[in-house]
Each structure stands twice: as structure tokens, then as C-alpha cells.
Design a protein around this motif. Structure first.
Motif, PDB file in Angstrom:
ATOM      1  N   PRO A 154      -9.081   5.062  10.237  1.00  0.00           N
ATOM      2  CA  PRO A 154      -9.293   3.639  10.572  1.00  0.00           C
ATOM      3  C   PRO A 154      -8.359   2.739   9.761  1.00  0.00           C
ATOM      4  CG  PRO A 154     -11.007   4.402   9.092  1.00  0.00           C
ATOM      5  CD  PRO A 154     -10.182   5.611   9.426  1.00  0.00           C
ATOM      6  N   ASN A 155      -8.108   1.555  10.303  1.00  0.00           N
ATOM      7  CA  ASN A 155      -7.293   0.584   9.573  1.00  0.00           C
ATOM      8  C   ASN A 155      -8.033  -0.007   8.383  1.00  0.00           C
ATOM      9  OD1 ASN A 155      -5.123   0.891  11.274  1.00  0.00           O
ATOM     10  ND2 ASN A 155      -5.665  -0.843  12.587  1.00  0.00           N
ATOM     11  N   LEU A 156      -9.337  -0.030   8.426  1.00  0.00           N
ATOM     12  CA  LEU A 156     -10.118  -0.677   7.385  1.00  0.00           C
ATOM     13  C   LEU A 156     -11.165   0.283   6.834  1.00  0.00           C
ATOM     14  CD1 LEU A 156     -11.019  -3.231   5.823  1.00  0.00           C
ATOM     15  CD2 LEU A 156     -12.533  -3.764   7.744  1.00  0.00           C
ATOM     16  N   LEU A 157     -11.074   0.554   5.538  1.00  0.00           N
ATOM     17  CA  LEU A 157     -12.133   1.276   4.824  1.00  0.00           C
ATOM     18  C   LEU A 157     -13.034   0.258   4.143  1.00  0.00           C
ATOM     19  CD1 LEU A 157     -10.356   4.310   3.088  1.00  0.00           C
ATOM     20  CD2 LEU A 157     -11.743   4.321   5.156  1.00  0.00           C
ATOM     21  N   LEU A 158     -14.309   0.498   4.191  1.00  0.00           N
ATOM     22  CA  LEU A 158     -15.251  -0.398   3.525  1.00  0.00           C
ATOM     23  C   LEU A 158     -15.103  -0.290   2.015  1.00  0.00           C
ATOM     24  CD1 LEU A 158     -18.453   0.236   5.690  1.00  0.00           C
ATOM     25  CD2 LEU A 158     -16.640  -1.465   6.028  1.00  0.00           C
ATOM     26  N   ASN A 159     -15.320  -1.424   1.328  1.00  0.00           N
ATOM     27  CA  ASN A 159     -15.253  -1.405  -0.140  1.00  0.00           C
ATOM     28  C   ASN A 159     -16.298  -0.473  -0.729  1.00  0.00           C
ATOM     29  OD1 ASN A 159     -13.135  -3.226  -0.280  1.00  0.00           O
ATOM     30  ND2 ASN A 159     -14.499  -5.002  -0.263  1.00  0.00           N
ATOM     31  N   GLU A 160     -17.457  -0.440  -0.116  1.00  0.00           N
ATOM     32  CA  GLU A 160     -18.529   0.444  -0.545  1.00  0.00           C
ATOM     33  C   GLU A 160     -19.084   1.168   0.677  1.00  0.00           C
ATOM     34  OE1 GLU A 160     -21.520  -1.615  -2.682  1.00  0.00           O
ATOM     35  OE2 GLU A 160     -20.177  -2.265  -4.307  1.00  0.00           O
ATOM     36  N   GLU A 184     -10.951   7.720  -0.442  1.00  0.00           N
ATOM     37  CA  GLU A 184     -10.954   6.673  -1.462  1.00  0.00           C
ATOM     38  C   GLU A 184      -9.688   6.686  -2.321  1.00  0.00           C
ATOM     39  OE1 GLU A 184     -15.286   8.086  -1.032  1.00  0.00           O
ATOM     40  OE2 GLU A 184     -13.254   8.903  -0.941  1.00  0.00           O
ATOM     41  N   TYR A 185      -9.036   7.840  -2.413  1.00  0.00           N
ATOM     42  CA  TYR A 185      -7.871   7.979  -3.282  1.00  0.00           C
ATOM     43  C   TYR A 185      -6.590   8.258  -2.497  1.00  0.00           C
ATOM     44  CZ  TYR A 185     -11.632   8.630  -6.664  1.00  0.00           C
ATOM     45  OH  TYR A 185     -12.758   8.471  -7.420  1.00  0.00           O
ATOM     46  N   ALA A 186      -6.644   8.122  -1.171  1.00  0.00           N
ATOM     47  CA  ALA A 186      -5.483   8.452  -0.340  1.00  0.00           C
ATOM     48  C   ALA A 186      -4.401   7.383  -0.395  1.00  0.00           C
ATOM     49  CB  ALA A 186      -5.919   8.658   1.100  1.00  0.00           C
ATOM     50  N   GLY A 203     -11.645  17.763  -4.584  1.00  0.00           N
ATOM     51  CA  GLY A 203     -11.896  16.917  -5.742  1.00  0.00           C
ATOM     52  C   GLY A 203     -12.637  17.591  -6.861  1.00  0.00           C
ATOM     53  N   TRP A 204     -12.763  18.921  -6.820  1.00  0.00           N
ATOM     54  CA  TRP A 204     -13.524  19.610  -7.865  1.00  0.00           C
ATOM     55  C   TRP A 204     -12.869  19.515  -9.238  1.00  0.00           C
ATOM     56  CZ3 TRP A 204     -10.355  23.193  -9.996  1.00  0.00           C
ATOM     57  CH2 TRP A 204      -9.270  23.625  -9.209  1.00  0.00           C
ATOM     58  N   ILE A 218       0.858  -1.186   0.000  1.00  0.00           N
ATOM     59  CA  ILE A 218       0.000   0.000   0.000  1.00  0.00           C
ATOM     60  C   ILE A 218       0.889   1.227   0.000  1.00  0.00           C
ATOM     61  CG2 ILE A 218      -1.745   1.300   1.267  1.00  0.00           C
ATOM     62  CD1 ILE A 218      -2.775  -1.292   2.387  1.00  0.00           C
ATOM     63  N   GLN A 219       0.583   2.135  -0.904  1.00  0.00           N
ATOM     64  CA  GLN A 219       1.372   3.360  -1.025  1.00  0.00           C
ATOM     65  C   GLN A 219       0.432   4.561  -0.919  1.00  0.00           C
ATOM     66  OE1 GLN A 219       3.646   3.516  -4.602  1.00  0.00           O
ATOM     67  NE2 GLN A 219       4.468   5.556  -4.224  1.00  0.00           N
ATOM     68  N   THR A 220       0.827   5.522  -0.097  1.00  0.00           N
ATOM     69  CA  THR A 220      -0.013   6.711   0.087  1.00  0.00           C
ATOM     70  C   THR A 220       0.150   7.659  -1.096  1.00  0.00           C
ATOM     71  OG1 THR A 220       1.742   7.815   1.311  1.00  0.00           O
ATOM     72  CG2 THR A 220       0.138   6.534   2.575  1.00  0.00           C
ATOM     73  N   THR A 221      -0.899   8.459  -1.317  1.00  0.00           N
ATOM     74  CA  THR A 221      -0.878   9.467  -2.373  1.00  0.00           C
ATOM     75  C   THR A 221      -1.285  10.817  -1.772  1.00  0.00           C
ATOM     76  OG1 THR A 221      -3.184   9.001  -2.955  1.00  0.00           O
ATOM     77  CG2 THR A 221      -1.481   7.744  -4.119  1.00  0.00           C
ATOM     78  N   PRO A 222      -0.847  11.898  -2.360  1.00  0.00           N
ATOM     79  CA  PRO A 222      -1.204  13.237  -1.820  1.00  0.00           C
ATOM     80  C   PRO A 222      -2.611  13.662  -2.212  1.00  0.00           C
ATOM     81  CG  PRO A 222       0.213  13.474  -3.729  1.00  0.00           C
ATOM     82  CD  PRO A 222       0.110  11.992  -3.472  1.00  0.00           C
ATOM     83  N   ASP A 223      -3.608  12.916  -1.718  1.00  0.00           N
ATOM     84  CA  ASP A 223      -5.002  13.211  -2.026  1.00  0.00           C
ATOM     85  C   ASP A 223      -5.795  13.135  -0.731  1.00  0.00           C
ATOM     86  OD1 ASP A 223      -7.717  13.208  -2.988  1.00  0.00           O
ATOM     87  OD2 ASP A 223      -6.949  12.559  -4.941  1.00  0.00           O
ATOM     88  N   ALA A 224      -6.539  14.158  -0.425  1.00  0.00           N
ATOM     89  CA  ALA A 224      -7.280  14.208   0.835  1.00  0.00           C
ATOM     90  C   ALA A 224      -8.500  13.300   0.835  1.00  0.00           C
ATOM     91  CB  ALA A 224      -7.705  15.645   1.130  1.00  0.00           C
TER      92      ALA A 224
END
Length: 470
Positions: free
Chosen positions: A405-411, A378-380, A431-432, A369-375
């Protein structure tokens, strides 16, 4: 030039008996005329003989194990033996008569004497579980004929070898039946009688082909030999004694292949990061399994553990008849630079754990898992290749880490249960620029089962669950 010829009379049978010494009686039958071409000691004690028909041989025992002769298997085995002996002899010729011809003269400068060289070759052959006959000779054909006759003596005396060669009957020569009959008609029944006739006289009485053969046999004429060039690949195959439907029983014969791979790699100071298993099933296409190791490995025991994990999740579509092991990619060993006083934590390296998980679950199921600079949550983070080394944590001294949280729900799911808000709100509005804009107020909440949830409220004051804290 001094040559060594190694004759292997029962390579296919040796491959079967190497799996189980008590597996007998066994015969190998030619598919063209259904006659016995190879048999073990137990079958010989029952009265079975080479050249006997399958019907007659089968009538001598109801427990006779019968296999069809496969010339392709013996040729593969010869290539394996040539590759094995190439470690000690640079010039090897693979004979069509199921044998290996080794040019000895150029190798003696590396050894104290011929006996030392032969002991080295003998030790190599003992590890391969094969029956063989051998002989030295001063021509390729002479060494071959003596070996095929079962000479089996360490001798490089030119006169003694010539005497032993002269004792052989004309029927042992690699000539056509017509040529043998011509020699018998004129009273030539042994090789010595044939050598007594000068080559010029042979040319007058017989065809030029016979003259060329006798000249090469005596070492007077040049015998062209094509030498073997080993490929830098490992490929071995085992025909199973019984058809298997449970892959748990494959571990023992597979370990023999892995031990051969270990020796192959150790002698070359190489490692490999992946091996390929080919499972040959009855009447269907072979099943190919690629087993990877995150770091290079050569030890059979380590590869066996990974193979067991992969085979445990593999299903056969038909009974298993044979298994092959192939390796064509190699890597160099990495030098270790561990501190003498560094503390060792655990008994498994990160790469070893990664290899075990990939073998157990499949490579597609293990990722980093790699982090991205997105707040946007879903895209972090995104999936990436598993890392073999832990990346150092980089936290800002002035910014407190965000509670996630350690776990984000798929939906994202609607929040329908009663909860207690513990922390928040944290507004995320972004995200605009790509059409996936969000505006949410996030809270840490606790439900009636005391689970801590990550919930948010959208612009329409609707509540949703996005994650679960451990």
C-alpha cells in the motif's frame, strides 16, 4: 593625487523616503538634545529647520512624522554604499563625517577621461536612492570640505579648485572651536587668508596641530588614509515607516532588499541557497527566519515567492519595526546541459518544487524516502534527505514487484469490521536477530466501504490493519 569625496547629509531620512515618496512631512531628531538633524522638503515648507527643538517643530504640524536619529544605521548604510562603489573603485575610505573618500588617480587609466569615470559613479549612486554632495580635490581634506559645502561640480583643475577652497569660511574647517577663535582674533576669516600665511609662520604663532591640518589641506603633508576592505557578505536593513502587525504588508519593503541582493549576486556571478530574515519587533528579541532554496538562486522574484510562503506561517509576538536581510554563503552557477530536443515536462523543476514545499511547510516537514533491505514493513523504508534528481528504477527481471500500500498506518490497528479477502496470504517471518521478530500472514482485503486494506493475521489468529491502498 586626485580624490573624490561623497558627502551624504541625510542617509537615515533617505532610507525612510525610499519606501514611499509621498511619506511626509518627516524629521529625524537627535536623541541627545531633541533637535532636528534631518528633514524632508515638506517639513522644510512648514518652517522646520535644522537645529530646531522638537517642541517647536511639532507645534508647526500635527501630522509630523518624528524618528530618532541612529548613528549605527548611517554607519551600516555607509558600509553598504562603500561595498557598492567598490565595484568601480579599489581604494575607498569611510569617513566619520558621513562620507566616502575615493582615490581617483589610479582608476583613470581604466576610463577614457574623468567625466566617464564620474558618470559611472553617478549611475551607481542613483540606484541607491540617496542624496549626496560631491567634489574632487588634490588632497582628501580639500575634497571633503568642498563636498560638504555643496560644490557639486565636475572639476579637476588645480587652480580652480584652490580658488573655490579659498572662498570657504574658517568656520567650515574641521578644527576645534578654540582654534577657530584664535584665527578669527587675528583677522583670518577665510581659507584663502589662512593659506597666505607660510607654514613656518603658522608654526610660530599657532600650535603644531593647526600646522599639520593646514599642510594636509594643501596637500603638502602626507594624509594617512585607511582603505576599506569589503567582506564577501550581504547585509541590508530597512526601518519600516509604520509598525506592522500583519506580515502581508512586509512584502513590498522586503522586495527592495531582495532586489539589492539580486544586483549584488549578479555582479559577482554568484548564487545563494539560503537567506536569513531578521524581523525586529518592539521590545523583544528579533525573530530570525532562515529560508532555503534547494538549488542556488539570485532572482528577487523567486526569493520573494519563497519568503511569502514562510511569512504566511509566521506569527509575530509584537509589532514589527524593521527587517534585515543577511546572506553569508554563496555558490557558483551550474552549467546547464539540457538536450536541445529534450521534452520539457511542466514549468517547475524538482529543486524548485522542493524549495516551495520547504518554505510552505518547513524544512523539517519535507523529506525523502529510502528503501532498506528489510522484509519487515515497519523497517522497509527510512526517511532521508530530499533528492534533487530522480533515481532510476531498478526492478529484477525474474522477481515480480511486491504489492504494497501507499500508506502504512503510524500504529497498527485491530481489525473489527467485516472484510472480504482478495489476495494472499503472504507470510513474513523474520527479525529474530534484533528482538523485533514478527510472524504474520498478510492479505489484501476490501471492507464494506470498498476500501482496499492491507491486513494480517498473527500467531494468535488476531487480525490487524497495517495499511491502506490508494
Amino acid at each position: 593625487m586626485l580624490w573624490l569625496y561623497l558627502h551624504f547629509p541625510q542617509l537615515q531620512l533617505d532610507g525612510l523616503l525610499a519606501q514611499d515618496d509621498h511619506f511626509s512631512p518627516t524629521i529625524i531628531v537627535s536623541g541627545s538634545n531633541n533637535t532636528v538633524v534631518q528633514l524632508d522638503v515638506s517639513a522644510h515648507e512648514l518652517g522646520v529647520r535644522q537645529g530646531m527643538g522638537l517642541g517647536v517643530a511639532s507645534s508647526m504640524s500635527t501630522s509630523l512624522n518624528v524618528y530618532e536619529f541612529k548613528a549605527s544605521y548611517e554607519q551600516k548604510r555607509l558600509l553598504e554604499l562603500a561595498q557598492w562603489l567598490y565595484l568601480d573603485t579599489a581604494e575607498i575610505h569611510i569617513s566619520k563625517s558621513c562620507g566616502l573618500l575615493l582615490k581617483v588617480s589610479n582608476m583613470l587609466s581604466l576610463h577614457t577621461d574623468l567625466a566617464h569615470y564620474w558618470q559611472l559613479i553617478k549611475a551607481r549612486l542613483e540606484t541607491q536612492n540617496v542624496q549626496y554632495h560631491y567634489s574632487f580635490g588634490y588632497s582628501p581634506l580639500a575634497a571633503q570640505l568642498l563636498a560638504q559645502s555643496g560644490f557639486n561640480r565636475l572639476c579637476d583643475d588645480r587652480i580652480q579648485l584652490a580658488i573655490e577652497l579659498g572662498k570657504l569660511p574658517i568656520s567650515s574647517l574641521l578644527l576645534s572651536e578654540r582654534q577657530k577663535q584664535q584665527l578669527n582674533r587675528v583677522g583670518i576669516h577665510t581659507v584663502q587668508a589662512l593659506f597666505a600665511i607660510p607654514l613656518v609662520e603658522l608654526g610660530r604663532r599657532f600650535d603644531n596641530e593647526l600646522v599639520q591640518y593646514v599642510g594636509r589641506l594643501q596637500g603638502k603633508l602626507h594624509h594617512p588614509v585607511e582603505f576599506y576592505q569589503p567582506p564577501e557578505v550581504f547585509e541590508r536593513e530597512i526601518t519600516l515607516l509604520y509598525e506592522l502587525e500583519n506580515l502581508d504588508h512586509l512584502i513590498k519593503p522586503l522586495f527592495k532588499l531582495l532586489k539589492q541582493l539580486e544586483v549584488f549576486l549578479r555582479l559577482r556571478d554568484k548564487l545563494t541557497s539560503s537567506i536569513e530574515l531578521v524581523l525586529m519587533q518592539r521590545d523583544i528579541e528579533p525573530l530570525c527566519l532562515t529560508i532555503g532554496c534547494a538549488h542556488g538562486e539570485y532572482r528577487a522574484q523567486k526569493w520573494q515567492g519563497l519568503c511569502q510562503l514562510v511569512l504566511a506561517r509566521t506569527q509575530l509576538s509584537a509589532p514589527l519595526q524593521a527587517v534585515a536581510l543577511k546572506v553569508d554563503t554563496f555558490c557558483e552557477p551550474q552549467a546547464h546541459s539540457d538536450d536541445l530536443f529534450s521534452e520539457r515536462i511542466g514549468t517547475m523543476t524538482r529543486a524548485g518544487l522542493l524549495s516551495m514545499l520547504q518554505a510552505k511547510l518547513g524544512e523539517e516537514s519535507v523529506f525523502g524516502i529510502q528503501t532498506t533491505p528489510d522484509a519487515r514493513p515497519e523497517y522497509a523504508s527510512v526517511r532521508s534527505e530530499p533528492a534533487l534528481h530522480a533515481a532510476p528504477a531498478q526492478l529484477s527481471e525474474h522477481t515480480a514487484p511486491l504489492l504494497r500500500p501507499n500508506l502504512l498506518l503510524n500504529e497498527i490497528q485491530p481489525l473489527n469490521d467485516k472484510v472480504i479477502l482478495l489476495q494472499g496470504p503472504e507470510r513474513i517471518s523474520t527479525g529474530w536477530w534484533d528482538g523485533h521478530d514478527i510472524e504474520r500472514d498478510y492479505f489484501v482485503a476490501q471492507d464494506m466501504q470498498y476500501r482496499q486494506l492491507w491486513v494480517f493475521r498473527d500467531r494468535q489468529n488476531r487480525w490487524f490493519i497495517h495499511g491502506v491502498f490508494s
